[in-house]
Design a protein around this motif. Structure first.
Motif, PDB file in Angstrom:
ATOM      1  N   LEU A   1       3.444   6.211  -3.194  1.00 54.55           N
ATOM      2  CA  LEU A   1       4.899   6.108  -3.298  1.00 54.55           C
ATOM      3  C   LEU A   1       5.497   7.399  -2.760  1.00 54.55           C
ATOM      4  CD1 LEU A   1       7.418   4.572  -4.398  1.00 54.55           C
ATOM      5  CD2 LEU A   1       6.987   5.686  -6.602  1.00 54.55           C
ATOM      6  N   VAL A   2       6.397   7.277  -1.795  1.00 52.35           N
ATOM      7  CA  VAL A   2       7.001   8.448  -1.158  1.00 52.35           C
ATOM      8  C   VAL A   2       8.505   8.430  -1.428  1.00 52.35           C
ATOM      9  CG1 VAL A   2       7.374   9.690   1.002  1.00 52.35           C
ATOM     10  CG2 VAL A   2       5.228   8.442   0.634  1.00 52.35           C
ATOM     11  N   ILE A   3       8.996   9.483  -2.069  1.00 54.39           N
ATOM     12  CA  ILE A   3      10.402   9.546  -2.479  1.00 54.39           C
ATOM     13  C   ILE A   3      11.021  10.848  -1.985  1.00 54.39           C
ATOM     14  CG2 ILE A   3      11.963   9.700  -4.448  1.00 54.39           C
ATOM     15  CD1 ILE A   3       9.932   8.053  -6.033  1.00 54.39           C
TER      16      ILE A   3
ATOM     17  N   SER B   1      16.366  19.510  -0.123  1.00 55.48           N
ATOM     18  CA  SER B   1      15.819  18.184  -0.425  1.00 55.48           C
ATOM     19  C   SER B   1      14.303  18.282  -0.426  1.00 55.48           C
ATOM     20  CB  SER B   1      16.258  17.142   0.605  1.00 55.48           C
ATOM     21  OG  SER B   1      17.639  16.881   0.524  1.00 55.48           O
ATOM     22  N   LEU B   2      13.678  17.425  -1.229  1.00 55.64           N
ATOM     23  CA  LEU B   2      12.228  17.443  -1.359  1.00 55.64           C
ATOM     24  C   LEU B   2      11.655  16.045  -1.214  1.00 55.64           C
ATOM     25  CD1 LEU B   2      12.039  19.841  -4.433  1.00 55.64           C
ATOM     26  CD2 LEU B   2      11.236  20.384  -2.123  1.00 55.64           C
ATOM     27  N   ILE B   3      10.469  15.974  -0.626  1.00 56.83           N
ATOM     28  CA  ILE B   3       9.725  14.720  -0.540  1.00 56.83           C
ATOM     29  C   ILE B   3       8.606  14.770  -1.574  1.00 56.83           C
ATOM     30  CG2 ILE B   3       8.315  13.205   0.913  1.00 56.83           C
ATOM     31  CD1 ILE B   3       9.681  14.490   3.362  1.00 56.83           C
ATOM     32  N   TYR B   4       8.586  13.787  -2.465  1.00 62.36           N
ATOM     33  CA  TYR B   4       7.552  13.683  -3.496  1.00 62.36           C
ATOM     34  C   TYR B   4       6.575  12.579  -3.112  1.00 62.36           C
ATOM     35  CZ  TYR B   4      10.870  16.366  -6.314  1.00 62.36           C
ATOM     36  OH  TYR B   4      11.731  17.318  -6.785  1.00 62.36           O
ATOM     37  N   ILE B   5       5.297  12.905  -3.132  1.00 59.51           N
ATOM     38  CA  ILE B   5       4.253  11.922  -2.882  1.00 59.51           C
ATOM     39  C   ILE B   5       3.565  11.647  -4.210  1.00 59.51           C
ATOM     40  CG2 ILE B   5       2.113  11.426  -1.616  1.00 59.51           C
ATOM     41  CD1 ILE B   5       3.146  13.437   0.510  1.00 59.51           C
TER      42      ILE B   5
ATOM     43  N   GLN C   1       1.889   5.889 -15.446  1.00 62.22           N
ATOM     44  CA  GLN C   1       0.585   6.446 -15.048  1.00 62.22           C
ATOM     45  C   GLN C   1       0.586   6.907 -13.599  1.00 62.22           C
ATOM     46  OE1 GLN C   1      -1.674   6.999 -17.541  1.00 62.22           O
ATOM     47  NE2 GLN C   1       0.089   6.216 -18.703  1.00 62.22           N
ATOM     48  N   MET C   2       1.715   7.454 -13.173  1.00 60.53           N
ATOM     49  CA  MET C   2       1.846   7.975 -11.819  1.00 60.53           C
ATOM     50  C   MET C   2       2.127   9.466 -11.878  1.00 60.53           C
ATOM     51  SD  MET C   2       3.833   4.973  -9.753  1.00 60.53           S
ATOM     52  CE  MET C   2       3.280   5.682  -8.206  1.00 60.53           C
ATOM     53  N   GLU C   3       1.581  10.202 -10.914  1.00 59.49           N
ATOM     54  CA  GLU C   3       1.766  11.646 -10.880  1.00 59.49           C
ATOM     55  C   GLU C   3       2.126  12.105  -9.477  1.00 59.49           C
ATOM     56  OE1 GLU C   3      -1.824  13.642 -11.910  1.00 59.49           O
ATOM     57  OE2 GLU C   3      -3.078  12.426 -10.570  1.00 59.49           O
ATOM     58  N   VAL C   4       2.841  13.209  -9.419  1.00 59.71           N
ATOM     59  CA  VAL C   4       3.193  13.825  -8.141  1.00 59.71           C
ATOM     60  C   VAL C   4       1.963  14.587  -7.642  1.00 59.71           C
ATOM     61  CG1 VAL C   4       4.695  15.457  -6.949  1.00 59.71           C
ATOM     62  CG2 VAL C   4       5.618  14.041  -8.809  1.00 59.71           C
TER      63      VAL C   4
ATOM     64  N   GLN D   1       0.826  -1.207   0.000  1.00 59.58           N
ATOM     65  CA  GLN D   1       0.000   0.000   0.000  1.00 59.58           C
ATOM     66  C   GLN D   1       0.861   1.258   0.000  1.00 59.58           C
ATOM     67  OE1 GLN D   1      -3.496  -0.388   0.153  1.00 59.58           O
ATOM     68  NE2 GLN D   1      -3.650   1.762  -0.391  1.00 59.58           N
ATOM     69  N   ALA D   2       2.013   1.164   0.652  1.00 60.00           N
ATOM     70  CA  ALA D   2       2.938   2.302   0.708  1.00 60.00           C
ATOM     71  C   ALA D   2       4.358   1.807   0.442  1.00 60.00           C
ATOM     72  CB  ALA D   2       2.875   2.986   2.068  1.00 60.00           C
TER      73      ALA D   2
END
Length: 276
Positions: free
Chosen positions: A171-173, A267-271, A215-218, A140-141
């Motif tokens: 997805l958390v990057i 630094s950045l966190i992208y969800i 097919q994923m978006e921020v 799920q994550a």
């Protein structure tokens, strides 16, 4: 690709490397990329593979890490994950997974470094060595805390991550941002280039473009405020500044202040989620 700058491995080998800019993806690529990266991680200075508290830098890192662990778990919970199944890639010594498990998550961790896996095992956390060991599973994550920049065969790895994610998963990057003020200020001394361990250097544009074919978006971007100070501290040390703490504080402070307006934090966190 055009040459962006020349730098070197300040923390382990002292070897020279070059960064080339991929204009299409708006990202930087480290060259050459060693076939065997293992020896470049064999250092007591590589903090994410140890629980060291021997130096002032170590102690500051561990202090902030302890606070950030709960914030990271809360960030994931805020995404309304349902099954609470979590995969952490690049799990280090397992502290994030312990915190997530204590919050009710069913956790799985991947960590290639044997030394880090051993330290995690001593804490009761069993980590897998590679993504191959979780092939066919769904989560799920999925989290990558300063890990994506380390992964060879980037497009292949992104495909694997997309396949491991539940249809409604998150997805958390977290990655360094080479467009931040501190990156531009320190140039070849910027510690977050961390060549050759960091193979790729991302911007907001590159993250969006790399995941779009899947097919994923921020859906959200969040700053990592402390990174400007920590990276500046290491960068000042690389420059040989004996007053590195003072200089790093002001550079980090100014970088964060500038980022309030530019949104280009250190630094950045992208969800990311799948497009509906």
């Amino acid at each position: 690709m055009k040459l962006f700058l020349k730098t070197k491995d300040f923390s382990v080998s002292g070897e020279a490397f070059e960064l080339y800019r991929d204009e299409g993806l708006d990202m930087l690529v480290t060259k050459p990329q060693p076939q065997n990266l293992g020896p470049y991680y064999e250092s007591e200075d590589y903090i994410s593979h140890t629980d060291a508290k021997s130096t002032l830098t170590d102690r500051l890192y561990q202090l902030v890490k302890a606070k950030n662990l709960k914030d990271k778990v809360q960030l994931i919970e805020n995404q309304y994950v349902k099954s609470k199944s979590l995969l952490d890639l690049g799990a280090g010594t397992g502290d994030f997974l312990i915190t997530a498990q204590n919050s009710g998550f069913r956790v799985t961790g991947i960590e290639p470094n044997a030394k880090a896996r051993k330290l995690a095992e001593q804490k009761g956390v069993h980590l897998q060595e590679s993504l191959k060991e979780v092939s066919g599973q769904k989560f799920q994550a999925i989290t990558l805390w300063h890990v994506l920049e380390h992964l060879p065969n980037l497009e292949e790895q992104i495909t694997t991550l997309a396949n491991l994610l539940e249809e409604d998963g998150v997805l958390v990057i977290a990655v360094p941002n080479f467009k931040s003020f501190d990156a531009k200020h320190y140039k070849s001394y910027w510690a977050a280039f961390d060549v050759p361990r960091h193979l790729w250097h991302f911007s907001k544009t590159s993250i969006a473009k790399l995941f779009a074919p899947h097919q994923m978006e921020v859906v959200k971007i969040k700053p990592m405020w402390f990174d400007a100070f920590y990276v500046s501290m290491l960068s000042e040390k690389y420059k040989g500044n004996k007053l590195y703490l003072i200089s790093a504080f002001f550079v980090g402070l100014w970088s964060n202040f500038r980022a309030i307006f530019t949104k280009e934090h250190s630094s950045l966190i992208y969800i990311l989620k799948r497009k509906k």
